[in-house]
Design a protein around this motif. Sequence first.
Motif, PDB file in Angstrom:
ATOM      1  N   GLN A 182       1.010  -1.152  -0.066  1.00  0.00           N
ATOM      2  CA  GLN A 182       0.029   0.132   0.074  1.00  0.00           C
ATOM      3  C   GLN A 182       0.818   1.082   0.016  1.00  0.00           C
ATOM      4  N   THR A 183       0.364   2.304  -0.693  1.00  0.00           N
ATOM      5  CA  THR A 183       1.014   3.511  -0.772  1.00  0.00           C
ATOM      6  C   THR A 183       0.427   4.980  -0.475  1.00  0.00           C
ATOM      7  N   LEU A 184       0.818   5.853  -0.294  1.00  0.00           N
ATOM      8  CA  LEU A 184      -0.150   7.034  -0.041  1.00  0.00           C
ATOM      9  C   LEU A 184      -0.954   7.043  -1.153  1.00  0.00           C
ATOM     10  N   PRO A 185      -2.184   7.778  -0.850  1.00  0.00           N
ATOM     11  CA  PRO A 185      -3.489   7.652  -1.716  1.00  0.00           C
ATOM     12  C   PRO A 185      -3.072   8.837  -3.010  1.00  0.00           C
ATOM     13  N   ASN A 186      -2.300   9.778  -2.811  1.00  0.00           N
ATOM     14  CA  ASN A 186      -2.005  10.518  -3.975  1.00  0.00           C
ATOM     15  C   ASN A 186      -0.907   9.859  -4.883  1.00  0.00           C
ATOM     16  N   SER A 187      -0.438   8.877  -4.500  1.00  0.00           N
ATOM     17  CA  SER A 187       0.501   8.082  -5.527  1.00  0.00           C
ATOM     18  C   SER A 187      -0.301   7.435  -6.495  1.00  0.00           C
ATOM     19  N   SER A 188       0.199   7.416  -7.885  1.00  0.00           N
ATOM     20  CA  SER A 188      -0.592   6.879  -8.962  1.00  0.00           C
ATOM     21  C   SER A 188      -0.482   5.370  -8.887  1.00  0.00           C
ATOM     22  N   GLU A 189       0.210   4.805  -8.075  1.00  0.00           N
ATOM     23  CA  GLU A 189       0.352   3.137  -7.911  1.00  0.00           C
ATOM     24  C   GLU A 189      -0.383   2.870  -6.819  1.00  0.00           C
ATOM     25  N   THR A 190      -1.300   3.663  -6.278  1.00  0.00           N
ATOM     26  CA  THR A 190      -2.151   3.213  -5.067  1.00  0.00           C
ATOM     27  C   THR A 190      -2.528   1.622  -5.244  1.00  0.00           C
ATOM     28  N   VAL A 191      -2.134   0.924  -4.385  1.00  0.00           N
ATOM     29  CA  VAL A 191      -2.641  -0.558  -4.389  1.00  0.00           C
ATOM     30  C   VAL A 191      -3.737  -0.826  -3.558  1.00  0.00           C
ATOM     31  N   THR A 192      -3.868  -0.583  -2.364  1.00  0.00           N
ATOM     32  CA  THR A 192      -5.057  -0.639  -1.441  1.00  0.00           C
ATOM     33  C   THR A 192      -4.921   0.326  -0.566  1.00  0.00           C
ATOM     34  N   GLU A 193      -6.166   1.168  -0.610  1.00  0.00           N
ATOM     35  CA  GLU A 193      -6.254   2.210   0.268  1.00  0.00           C
ATOM     36  C   GLU A 193      -6.955   1.873   1.554  1.00  0.00           C
ATOM     37  N   VAL A 194      -6.280   2.168   2.632  1.00  0.00           N
ATOM     38  CA  VAL A 194      -6.782   1.851   3.917  1.00  0.00           C
ATOM     39  C   VAL A 194      -7.399   3.092   4.676  1.00  0.00           C
ATOM     40  N   ARG A 195      -8.586   3.441   4.886  1.00  0.00           N
ATOM     41  CA  ARG A 195      -8.864   4.490   5.475  1.00  0.00           C
ATOM     42  C   ARG A 195      -9.290   4.290   6.929  1.00  0.00           C
ATOM     43  N   VAL A 196      -8.531   4.924   7.822  1.00  0.00           N
ATOM     44  CA  VAL A 196      -8.879   4.222   9.146  1.00  0.00           C
ATOM     45  C   VAL A 196      -9.351   5.877   9.605  1.00  0.00           C
ATOM     46  N   GLU A 197     -10.537   5.909  10.353  1.00  0.00           N
ATOM     47  CA  GLU A 197     -10.936   7.195  10.847  1.00  0.00           C
ATOM     48  C   GLU A 197     -10.155   7.500  11.927  1.00  0.00           C
ATOM     49  N   ASP A 198      -9.758   8.890  11.545  1.00  0.00           N
ATOM     50  CA  ASP A 198      -8.795   9.435  12.555  1.00  0.00           C
ATOM     51  C   ASP A 198      -9.675   9.946  14.111  1.00  0.00           C
ATOM     52  N   ASP A 199      -9.124   9.709  14.940  1.00  0.00           N
ATOM     53  CA  ASP A 199      -9.739  10.032  16.341  1.00  0.00           C
ATOM     54  C   ASP A 199      -9.774  11.704  16.443  1.00  0.00           C
ATOM     55  N   ARG A 200      -9.147  12.129  15.737  1.00  0.00           N
ATOM     56  CA  ARG A 200      -9.345  13.605  15.744  1.00  0.00           C
ATOM     57  C   ARG A 200     -10.216  14.333  14.481  1.00  0.00           C
ATOM     58  N   THR A 201     -10.591  13.497  13.791  1.00  0.00           N
ATOM     59  CA  THR A 201     -11.496  13.794  12.721  1.00  0.00           C
ATOM     60  C   THR A 201     -12.803  13.153  12.584  1.00  0.00           C
ATOM     61  N   GLY A 202     -12.769  12.013  12.834  1.00  0.00           N
ATOM     62  CA  GLY A 202     -13.959  11.068  12.424  1.00  0.00           C
ATOM     63  C   GLY A 202     -15.162  11.719  13.355  1.00  0.00           C
ATOM     64  N   LEU A 203     -16.245  11.161  12.527  1.00  0.00           N
ATOM     65  CA  LEU A 203     -17.644  11.888  12.927  1.00  0.00           C
ATOM     66  C   LEU A 203     -18.548  10.624  13.592  1.00  0.00           C
ATOM     67  N   SER A 204     -17.993   9.497  13.408  1.00  0.00           N
ATOM     68  CA  SER A 204     -18.908   8.481  13.754  1.00  0.00           C
ATOM     69  C   SER A 204     -18.999   8.036  15.293  1.00  0.00           C
ATOM     70  N   VAL A 205     -20.070   7.455  15.759  1.00  0.00           N
ATOM     71  CA  VAL A 205     -20.427   7.266  17.274  1.00  0.00           C
ATOM     72  C   VAL A 205     -19.051   6.794  17.788  1.00  0.00           C
ATOM     73  N   GLU A 206     -18.614   5.669  17.188  1.00  0.00           N
ATOM     74  CA  GLU A 206     -17.443   4.807  17.805  1.00  0.00           C
ATOM     75  C   GLU A 206     -16.253   5.739  18.150  1.00  0.00           C
ATOM     76  N   THR A 207     -15.914   6.591  16.919  1.00  0.00           N
ATOM     77  CA  THR A 207     -14.611   7.313  17.032  1.00  0.00           C
ATOM     78  C   THR A 207     -14.945   8.461  17.800  1.00  0.00           C
ATOM     79  N   LEU A 208     -16.139   8.990  18.166  1.00  0.00           N
ATOM     80  CA  LEU A 208     -16.505   9.810  19.049  1.00  0.00           C
ATOM     81  C   LEU A 208     -16.222   9.511  20.543  1.00  0.00           C
ATOM     82  N   LYS A 209     -16.633   8.389  20.716  1.00  0.00           N
ATOM     83  CA  LYS A 209     -16.500   7.759  22.144  1.00  0.00           C
ATOM     84  C   LYS A 209     -15.010   7.660  22.549  1.00  0.00           C
ATOM     85  N   ARG A 210     -14.220   7.043  21.565  1.00  0.00           N
ATOM     86  CA  ARG A 210     -12.937   6.850  21.627  1.00  0.00           C
ATOM     87  C   ARG A 210     -12.331   8.100  21.939  1.00  0.00           C
TER      88      ARG A 210
END
Length: 839
Positions: free
Chosen positions: A1-29
């Motif tokens: 896996q590479t950074l998303p703005n790279s052209s050879e992105t293989v797999t993009e893993v998006r982890v909801e960041d604890d400082r930005t995510g808006l889901s209930v689970e993230t907010l609790k954490r």
Amino acid sequence: QTLPNSSETVTEVRVEDDRTGLSVETLKRAFADNLFYIQGKFPQIASKNDFYMALAYTVRDRLLRRWLNTAETYSRNASRTVAYLSAEFLMGPQLGNNLINLGIYDQVNQAMQELGLDLRELLEEEEEPGLGNGGLGRLAACYLDSLATLEIPSLGYGIRYEFGIFDQDIKDGWQVEITDKWLSAGNPWELPRPEWSVEVKLGGHTEKRADEHGNFKIYWVPNQVVKGIPYDTPILGYKTNTANTLRLWKAEAVESFDFYAFDSGDYLGAVHQKTVSENISKVLYPNDNSAQGKELRLAQQIFFVSCSLKDMMRIMEQQKVPLEQFPEKFVIQLNDTHPSVAIPELMRLLVDEYDMPWEKAWGITKQSFAYTNHTLLPEALERWPIGLFGKMLPRHLEIIYEINKRFLDEVRMKFPDDTDRLRRMSLIDESGERYVRMAFLACVGSYSINGVAALHTELLKKDVLHDFYEMYPEKFNNKTNGVTPRRFMVLSNPRLCRLLNSKIGDEWIKNLYELKKLEAFVEDPEFRRQWREMKLEIKQDVADYIKKTTDIDVNVNSMFDIQAKRFHEYKRQHLNVLHIITLYNRIKANPDIDITPRTFLFGGKAAPGYYIAKLIIKLINSVGDIVNRDPDVRDRLKVVFLKDFNVKFAQRIYPSADLSEQISTAGKEASGTGNMKFALNGAITIGTLDGANVEIREEVGAENFFLFGLTTEEVYALKKEGYQPWEYYQKDPELKLAIDRIASGFFSHGDPKLFKPLVDHLLGNDQYMLLADYRSYIDTQDRVSEAYRDIDRWVRMSILNVARMGKFSSDRSIRDYCEDFWKVQPVNIELKEYVQATA
Ligand code: GL9
């Protein structure tokens, strides 16, 4: 896996960041994380304030991402920016509003629930920043909300008062003031920016000396220098990525000054200097609609204005915008005359510090400022004694003299041989003790002059600023005030919003004219039933609150008749009291009389030095003591004074009103904004043709508004022919009895002296013409009572009021400012995705 703005992105893993995510689970954490790492507490020992802080920081993180994206975009584009200068920003609590604007109220509510906490309780924990007196300061706050919502680059500049508007307690019916220590538990919403501190000079004298090139220049040698430290608060728009900045200045001592005194052995002197400097941002002057004329107040004005102008110049330098382009980069809106010393200060900076020729500097200055006038009361128009002004700001006084000299030449040219006009228009009042007239200075130095409601602007042109209107007709324009529906509907009245959304969707939150669609449902009996039920539930909440805080039982089926605003004679809370006494007298004369039950609610503070206003508060409480206890009344009338009216409390109270009291003497209230907040929440207005009442009535329809009283013209005419309040008193037995009961000591344990000053005002000159308007007011109130008995008719009126209030969104006001003379465009902010790539 590479950074998303790279052209050879293989797999993009998006982890909801604890400082930005808006889901209930993230907010609790994130919440748990902040409790642990910011507050340093584990749940078992955490206080409610710790939980509040943990949540506030959780929300702040989400703001910061938007804020930084916004700042970066503005900086990259060097966007044209509105600088809103105001001595007051009455922001109110931040947490709830930020949840609404982020669109995560429900998620956070659930997250807290799952953690065993109650969001409403945490919202109650917040100590509101009460950095304003009333309408003027709250308007500034509503405008910041709308500017961000409309994606307009803007900065609010003001003072970070250590103590805001005092907390009000009531002791034995009297107002008691308590220091507002809003910062004592910490303020999670602000970020200090010491690296952008600036210095401000005060006092001393000026000298004419040659510079290094042998050119003569004016040097200002101050006797005091203070440091201004900016504290920034992000202001998020509703469901946009725009987060603008409120930048408030705190005054501190300049270290070098301390060291100077310290080195010379004067340790105590050095410490004293520190205290003197810090005093500048210590406390908000608690006056509403009256000028103070105190040295410290002028120091506050020059302090925040000078800091702000230097900050704008720093921003221009950073963005590589040449100083000549100041009027293209910034438009500076002066919220009343409190910041108007910015005009000579900008001239001083350009001429003295940047060596610009006077004409060029004046050209820039005149194109940069716009002035909003907020009052017609003569005692509120700021003027500074020349002596005081020159002692604090010797160089600014010289500059004002020069501006005045050139200005009077201009007047002479346009109106030859009119010496009286010159005298009237001079920036210096020379009729007795000499004064600087700040409103006139603001008019001369600005390219736009606006009033805050149509009637107000007309009266400015006709009366208060008539000469300036004749001189510069093109500068004058009206911008009717507005209020933000996010705070004053979505946040404060969830029940109403649910009902609205179920019928017309939620577009109205961004486009308030959408409320019009409600009209289609006014004939639907089921909808009217729901409306009525909703109102009853809201009133029950307020009744519970009143029971808890005052131990008074109120009947939720009685009409909630509310007057909530600052106490001032021109607002005529005592006219309302005369109505209460009249109803009470009718009951005493005939205990079985059939009257519509009412609960009279009052809220508001009086300036600590305004004796008559404080006496009116005492009168309300004294009348309440009698009326609420008299068995003859049989609970048909209740009088409740709700202490410490502030933004938090206002949000609770507006939704519960059936009747909104907007009863100022015609021609005195510039606009009013409480009138809008009540009507937007379904209250019907009883009001005079004053301020924005005129436009509210126009919008909602005369049949849905209870009008009474003299018009402005009639007030003027009656004054001119020699108003005799005594005659009204003699002619009207109900009026006479009401006043006699106050005068005789009926409401003051038999003491006729207590309310004598008030009675003397009324029977003496009655400046605000209560007696002239009494009969019209009482008869109209009788019609109100009649109307309330037909509850179905009342509900229709209530629905139509809400449906037709679209004009009074602060979004509309701000759009008008933008299009008419700010000439500033929205800037779209793209949120950069935060994507975490795994290695
Ligand atoms: C005020 C006017 O009195 C109000 O009628 C008006 O709605 C607001 C906002 O434009 O401005 N002017 C004024 O001095 N105050 C107002 O409320 N008082 C303060 O809040 C200081």
